[in-house]
Motif scaffolding. Structure first.
Motif, PDB file in Angstrom:
ATOM      1  N   GLY A 122      52.058  13.881 -40.635  1.00  0.00           N
ATOM      2  CA  GLY A 122      51.384  14.111 -41.412  1.00  0.00           C
ATOM      3  C   GLY A 122      49.992  14.732 -40.296  1.00  0.00           C
ATOM      4  O   GLY A 122      48.820  15.514 -40.593  1.00  0.00           O
ATOM      5  N   ILE A 123      49.626  14.152 -39.182  1.00  0.00           N
ATOM      6  CA  ILE A 123      48.460  14.271 -37.978  1.00  0.00           C
ATOM      7  C   ILE A 123      48.508  15.772 -38.278  1.00  0.00           C
ATOM      8  O   ILE A 123      47.630  16.999 -37.159  1.00  0.00           O
ATOM      9  CB  ILE A 123      48.521  13.884 -37.103  1.00  0.00           C
ATOM     10  N   ALA A 124      50.192  16.472 -37.120  1.00  0.00           N
ATOM     11  CA  ALA A 124      50.765  17.962 -36.953  1.00  0.00           C
ATOM     12  C   ALA A 124      49.993  18.846 -37.877  1.00  0.00           C
ATOM     13  O   ALA A 124      49.736  19.658 -37.637  1.00  0.00           O
ATOM     14  CB  ALA A 124      51.756  17.650 -36.313  1.00  0.00           C
ATOM     15  N   ALA A 125      50.256  18.343 -39.677  1.00  0.00           N
ATOM     16  CA  ALA A 125      50.410  18.876 -40.525  1.00  0.00           C
ATOM     17  C   ALA A 125      49.000  19.646 -40.842  1.00  0.00           C
ATOM     18  O   ALA A 125      48.550  20.135 -42.424  1.00  0.00           O
ATOM     19  CB  ALA A 125      51.157  18.738 -41.597  1.00  0.00           C
ATOM     20  N   ASP A 126      48.305  18.526 -40.794  1.00  0.00           N
ATOM     21  CA  ASP A 126      46.552  18.862 -41.172  1.00  0.00           C
ATOM     22  C   ASP A 126      46.223  20.132 -40.868  1.00  0.00           C
ATOM     23  O   ASP A 126      45.721  19.816 -39.539  1.00  0.00           O
ATOM     24  CB  ASP A 126      46.218  16.567 -41.134  1.00  0.00           C
ATOM     25  N   PRO A 127      45.173  20.726 -40.977  1.00  0.00           N
ATOM     26  CA  PRO A 127      44.043  21.395 -40.679  1.00  0.00           C
ATOM     27  C   PRO A 127      43.011  21.146 -39.758  1.00  0.00           C
ATOM     28  O   PRO A 127      42.851  22.847 -39.365  1.00  0.00           O
ATOM     29  CB  PRO A 127      44.909  23.327 -41.984  1.00  0.00           C
ATOM     30  N   ASP A 128      42.888  20.330 -40.191  1.00  0.00           N
ATOM     31  CA  ASP A 128      41.690  19.962 -39.876  1.00  0.00           C
ATOM     32  C   ASP A 128      41.627  18.612 -38.498  1.00  0.00           C
ATOM     33  O   ASP A 128      40.700  18.984 -37.932  1.00  0.00           O
ATOM     34  CB  ASP A 128      40.490  18.902 -41.102  1.00  0.00           C
ATOM     35  N   THR A 129      42.543  18.818 -38.389  1.00  0.00           N
ATOM     36  CA  THR A 129      42.791  18.041 -37.048  1.00  0.00           C
ATOM     37  C   THR A 129      43.697  18.074 -35.477  1.00  0.00           C
ATOM     38  O   THR A 129      44.126  19.312 -36.190  1.00  0.00           O
ATOM     39  CB  THR A 129      42.934  16.254 -36.991  1.00  0.00           C
ATOM     40  N   TYR A 130      43.672  18.063 -34.468  1.00  0.00           N
ATOM     41  CA  TYR A 130      44.915  18.112 -33.415  1.00  0.00           C
ATOM     42  C   TYR A 130      44.224  16.926 -32.357  1.00  0.00           C
ATOM     43  O   TYR A 130      42.971  16.495 -32.874  1.00  0.00           O
ATOM     44  CB  TYR A 130      44.733  19.269 -33.063  1.00  0.00           C
ATOM     45  N   GLU A 131      45.510  16.980 -31.475  1.00  0.00           N
ATOM     46  CA  GLU A 131      45.482  16.221 -31.283  1.00  0.00           C
ATOM     47  C   GLU A 131      44.842  16.617 -29.924  1.00  0.00           C
ATOM     48  O   GLU A 131      44.665  17.402 -28.954  1.00  0.00           O
ATOM     49  CB  GLU A 131      46.681  15.350 -30.267  1.00  0.00           C
ATOM     50  N   LEU A 132      43.905  16.305 -29.182  1.00  0.00           N
ATOM     51  CA  LEU A 132      42.702  16.340 -27.906  1.00  0.00           C
ATOM     52  C   LEU A 132      43.475  16.434 -26.545  1.00  0.00           C
ATOM     53  O   LEU A 132      44.731  15.639 -26.466  1.00  0.00           O
ATOM     54  CB  LEU A 132      41.747  15.336 -27.741  1.00  0.00           C
ATOM     55  N   SER A 133      43.636  17.327 -25.690  1.00  0.00           N
ATOM     56  CA  SER A 133      44.498  17.529 -24.917  1.00  0.00           C
ATOM     57  C   SER A 133      43.959  16.916 -23.226  1.00  0.00           C
ATOM     58  O   SER A 133      42.539  16.204 -24.009  1.00  0.00           O
ATOM     59  CB  SER A 133      44.171  19.024 -24.061  1.00  0.00           C
ATOM     60  N   GLN A 134      44.167  16.181 -22.515  1.00  0.00           N
ATOM     61  CA  GLN A 134      43.644  15.572 -21.280  1.00  0.00           C
ATOM     62  C   GLN A 134      41.996  15.787 -20.860  1.00  0.00           C
ATOM     63  O   GLN A 134      41.124  15.081 -20.533  1.00  0.00           O
ATOM     64  CB  GLN A 134      44.237  14.578 -20.280  1.00  0.00           C
ATOM     65  N   ALA A 135      42.070  17.057 -20.543  1.00  0.00           N
ATOM     66  CA  ALA A 135      40.658  17.212 -20.116  1.00  0.00           C
ATOM     67  C   ALA A 135      39.798  17.794 -21.253  1.00  0.00           C
ATOM     68  O   ALA A 135      38.411  17.027 -21.356  1.00  0.00           O
ATOM     69  CB  ALA A 135      40.786  19.221 -20.053  1.00  0.00           C
TER      70      ALA A 135
END
Length: 90
Positions: free
Chosen positions: A21-34
């Protein structure tokens, strides 16, 4: 203070569905380590003179008198103790 509530972890299937569900949501994404390292702390800034948490017992009528003034009763109690210290030896 310890909570008696039990933490219920999602099953692997539930966790996978949540992540999908998170991956399919265009308004969110997982932050990179940087990106994660660049985040700044938000909230109240640290005090130069932080309060000390402790447990203390007062007579019920004293607490009720301060509480009857509404919000901020602990701050008023702190001010009252500070005023007392100006004229008395601890």
């Amino acid at each position: 203070m310890s909570s008696k509530r039990k933490l219920i972890m999602p099953t692997q299937a539930e966790d996978a569905a949540i992540n999908a569900g998170i991956a399919a949501d265009p308004d969110t994404y997982e932050l990179s380590q940087a990106e994660f390292k660049q985040l700044k702390r938000v909230g109240r800034p640290r005090s130069e003179s932080p309060k000390v948490a402790l447990t203390v017992r007062y007579d019920a009528d004293i607490i009720e008198a301060f509480k009857s003034g509404g919000e901020g009763w602990q701050t008023r109690m702190n001010h009252a103790l500070r005023d007392w210290l100006r004229t008395h030896r601890a």
